[in-house]
Design a protein around this motif. Structure first.
Motif, PDB file in Angstrom:
ATOM      1  N   ASP A  32     -25.773  53.977  16.287  1.00 19.48           N
ATOM      2  CA  ASP A  32     -27.046  54.401  16.432  1.00 19.48           C
ATOM      3  C   ASP A  32     -27.400  54.074  17.761  1.00 19.48           C
ATOM      4  N   ASN A  33     -26.949  53.307  18.803  1.00 21.50           N
ATOM      5  CA  ASN A  33     -27.383  53.005  20.034  1.00 21.50           C
ATOM      6  C   ASN A  33     -26.478  53.493  21.011  1.00 21.50           C
ATOM      7  N   GLU A  34     -25.885  54.704  20.676  1.00 19.27           N
ATOM      8  CA  GLU A  34     -25.085  55.702  21.683  1.00 19.27           C
ATOM      9  C   GLU A  34     -23.694  55.128  22.065  1.00 19.27           C
ATOM     10  N   GLY A  35     -23.362  54.082  21.195  1.00 15.67           N
ATOM     11  CA  GLY A  35     -21.810  53.572  21.489  1.00 15.67           C
ATOM     12  C   GLY A  35     -20.984  54.072  20.574  1.00 15.67           C
ATOM     13  N   ARG A  36     -19.708  53.747  20.443  1.00 13.88           N
ATOM     14  CA  ARG A  36     -18.619  54.234  19.362  1.00 13.88           C
ATOM     15  C   ARG A  36     -17.882  52.937  19.168  1.00 13.88           C
ATOM     16  N   VAL A  37     -17.433  52.813  17.823  1.00 10.45           N
ATOM     17  CA  VAL A  37     -16.545  51.731  17.423  1.00 10.45           C
ATOM     18  C   VAL A  37     -15.197  52.590  17.340  1.00 10.45           C
ATOM     19  N   VAL A  38     -14.284  52.084  18.198  1.00 12.03           N
ATOM     20  CA  VAL A  38     -12.751  52.911  18.362  1.00 12.03           C
ATOM     21  C   VAL A  38     -11.992  52.206  17.263  1.00 12.03           C
ATOM     22  N   LYS A  39     -11.911  50.947  17.176  1.00 14.72           N
ATOM     23  CA  LYS A  39     -11.127  50.370  15.845  1.00 14.72           C
ATOM     24  C   LYS A  39     -11.990  49.574  15.301  1.00 14.72           C
ATOM     25  N   THR A  40     -11.451  49.417  13.929  1.00 12.44           N
ATOM     26  CA  THR A  40     -11.958  47.825  13.292  1.00 12.44           C
ATOM     27  C   THR A  40     -10.750  47.410  12.568  1.00 12.44           C
ATOM     28  N   GLU A  41     -10.627  46.083  12.787  1.00 12.86           N
ATOM     29  CA  GLU A  41      -9.355  45.338  12.048  1.00 12.86           C
ATOM     30  C   GLU A  41      -9.986  44.222  11.217  1.00 12.86           C
ATOM     31  N   ASN A  42      -9.541  43.790   9.909  1.00  8.00           N
ATOM     32  CA  ASN A  42      -9.900  43.020   9.190  1.00  8.00           C
ATOM     33  C   ASN A  42      -8.618  41.976   9.086  1.00  8.00           C
ATOM     34  N   TRP A  43      -9.026  40.987   9.622  1.00  2.49           N
ATOM     35  CA  TRP A  43      -7.742  40.088  10.034  1.00  2.49           C
ATOM     36  C   TRP A  43      -7.526  38.908   8.645  1.00  2.49           C
ATOM     37  N   GLY A  44      -8.546  39.059   7.870  1.00  3.54           N
ATOM     38  CA  GLY A  44      -8.294  38.495   6.354  1.00  3.54           C
ATOM     39  C   GLY A  44      -9.214  37.076   6.375  1.00  3.54           C
ATOM     40  N   LEU A  45      -9.048  36.267   5.400  1.00  6.01           N
ATOM     41  CA  LEU A  45      -9.411  35.016   5.175  1.00  6.01           C
ATOM     42  C   LEU A  45      -8.620  33.910   5.782  1.00  6.01           C
ATOM     43  N   ARG A  46      -8.907  33.178   7.011  1.00  5.91           N
ATOM     44  CA  ARG A  46      -8.040  32.481   7.659  1.00  5.91           C
ATOM     45  C   ARG A  46      -8.674  31.013   7.864  1.00  5.91           C
ATOM     46  N   SER A  47      -7.859  29.879   7.798  1.00 11.68           N
ATOM     47  CA  SER A  47      -8.034  28.566   7.926  1.00 11.68           C
ATOM     48  C   SER A  47      -8.902  28.377   9.474  1.00 11.68           C
ATOM     49  N   LEU A  48      -9.872  27.529   9.548  1.00 11.70           N
ATOM     50  CA  LEU A  48     -10.379  27.475  10.744  1.00 11.70           C
ATOM     51  C   LEU A  48      -9.882  25.870  11.537  1.00 11.70           C
ATOM     52  N   ALA A  49     -10.062  25.784  12.653  1.00 14.37           N
ATOM     53  CA  ALA A  49      -9.454  24.640  13.268  1.00 14.37           C
ATOM     54  C   ALA A  49     -10.222  23.400  12.848  1.00 14.37           C
ATOM     55  N   TYR A  50     -11.508  23.594  12.748  1.00 14.74           N
ATOM     56  CA  TYR A  50     -12.660  22.587  12.351  1.00 14.74           C
ATOM     57  C   TYR A  50     -13.581  23.191  11.283  1.00 14.74           C
ATOM     58  N   LYS A  51     -14.227  22.314  10.690  1.00 12.89           N
ATOM     59  CA  LYS A  51     -15.569  22.810   9.852  1.00 12.89           C
ATOM     60  C   LYS A  51     -16.594  23.408  10.614  1.00 12.89           C
ATOM     61  N   ILE A  52     -16.996  24.633  10.115  1.00 14.49           N
ATOM     62  CA  ILE A  52     -18.218  25.248  10.849  1.00 14.49           C
ATOM     63  C   ILE A  52     -19.324  25.613   9.733  1.00 14.49           C
ATOM     64  N   ALA A  53     -20.258  24.869   9.822  1.00 14.49           N
ATOM     65  CA  ALA A  53     -21.318  25.109   8.790  1.00 14.49           C
ATOM     66  C   ALA A  53     -20.708  25.025   7.497  1.00 14.49           C
ATOM     67  N   LYS A  54     -20.010  23.903   7.107  1.00 15.00           N
ATOM     68  CA  LYS A  54     -19.473  23.332   5.773  1.00 15.00           C
ATOM     69  C   LYS A  54     -18.294  24.438   5.546  1.00 15.00           C
ATOM     70  N   ASN A  55     -17.906  25.322   6.304  1.00 17.06           N
ATOM     71  CA  ASN A  55     -16.847  26.279   5.905  1.00 17.06           C
ATOM     72  C   ASN A  55     -15.523  25.791   6.551  1.00 17.06           C
ATOM     73  N   ARG A  56     -14.326  25.660   5.897  1.00 12.00           N
ATOM     74  CA  ARG A  56     -13.263  25.515   6.002  1.00 12.00           C
ATOM     75  C   ARG A  56     -12.145  26.587   6.652  1.00 12.00           C
ATOM     76  N   LYS A  57     -12.719  27.895   5.920  1.00 12.92           N
ATOM     77  CA  LYS A  57     -12.261  29.026   6.245  1.00 12.92           C
ATOM     78  C   LYS A  57     -13.255  30.162   6.478  1.00 12.92           C
ATOM     79  N   ALA A  58     -12.653  31.381   7.015  1.00 12.87           N
ATOM     80  CA  ALA A  58     -13.646  32.360   7.209  1.00 12.87           C
ATOM     81  C   ALA A  58     -12.808  33.548   7.389  1.00 12.87           C
ATOM     82  N   HIS A  59     -13.673  34.693   7.068  1.00 18.03           N
ATOM     83  CA  HIS A  59     -13.000  36.226   7.084  1.00 18.03           C
ATOM     84  C   HIS A  59     -13.324  36.494   8.741  1.00 18.03           C
ATOM     85  N   TYR A  60     -12.108  36.927   9.077  1.00 16.74           N
ATOM     86  CA  TYR A  60     -12.379  37.419  10.593  1.00 16.74           C
ATOM     87  C   TYR A  60     -12.152  39.018  10.596  1.00 16.74           C
TER      88      TYR A  60
END
Length: 144
Positions: A32-60
């Motif tokens: 919408d702002n005159e740019g373009r997304v060339v590629k999107t990759e979903n890296w999946g649910l992976r473990s975090l090195a440390y807790k972030i906001a009470k989350n041990r894993k995150a979708h990358y």
């Protein structure tokens, strides 16, 4: 226009469809702002090195973007507002990577390794195939 890689981490309790929707929202902001997304990759649910906001894993999710800096500023502003995204990082790059990124190649390589030994542990014999090692010591010493 400049080239960017934008990676965000979504909460672990989201369904994959919700994560895909977040990626679509980011793509829409860029388009919408005159740019373009060339590629999107979903890296999946992976473990975090440390807790972030009470989350041990995150979708990358990673987006490769070709857009001016003002578009990236708007994308980051919208990302900060979204409660489902716990971290993000945008990096300006000289060239976009051709083909799958290192993370996707690593996942493919790991998948291949697991497929090679589906039935067991590769070249290791089963316990029944081990040579007889003789009696155990506790049996030798008169344990009755």
């Amino acid at each position: 226009m400049a080239l960017y890689e934008h990676v965000f981490l979504a909460r672990q309790d989201l369904a994959q469809a919700q994560v895909d929707a977040l990626a679509e929202i980011a793509t829409k902001i860029v388009n919408d702002n005159e740019g373009r997304v060339v590629k999107t990759e979903n890296w999946g649910l992976r473990s975090l090195a440390y807790k972030i906001a009470k989350n041990r894993k995150a979708h990358y999710v990673m987006l490769e973007i070709d857009a001016p800096g003002s578009v990236i500023a708007e994308l980051e502003r919208q990302t900060q507002i979204n409660e489902d995204i716990i971290r993000y990082m945008t990096v300006k790059v000289d060239t976009l990577e051709e083909g799958p990124t290192v993370m996707m190649r690593k996942q493919d390589r790991d998948r291949e390794r697991r497929g090679d030994r589906e039935g067991g542990r590769g070249d290791r014999p089963d316990r029944g195939d081990r040579p007889d090692r003789g009696p155990r010591r506790d049996r030798e010493e008169g344990a009755e």
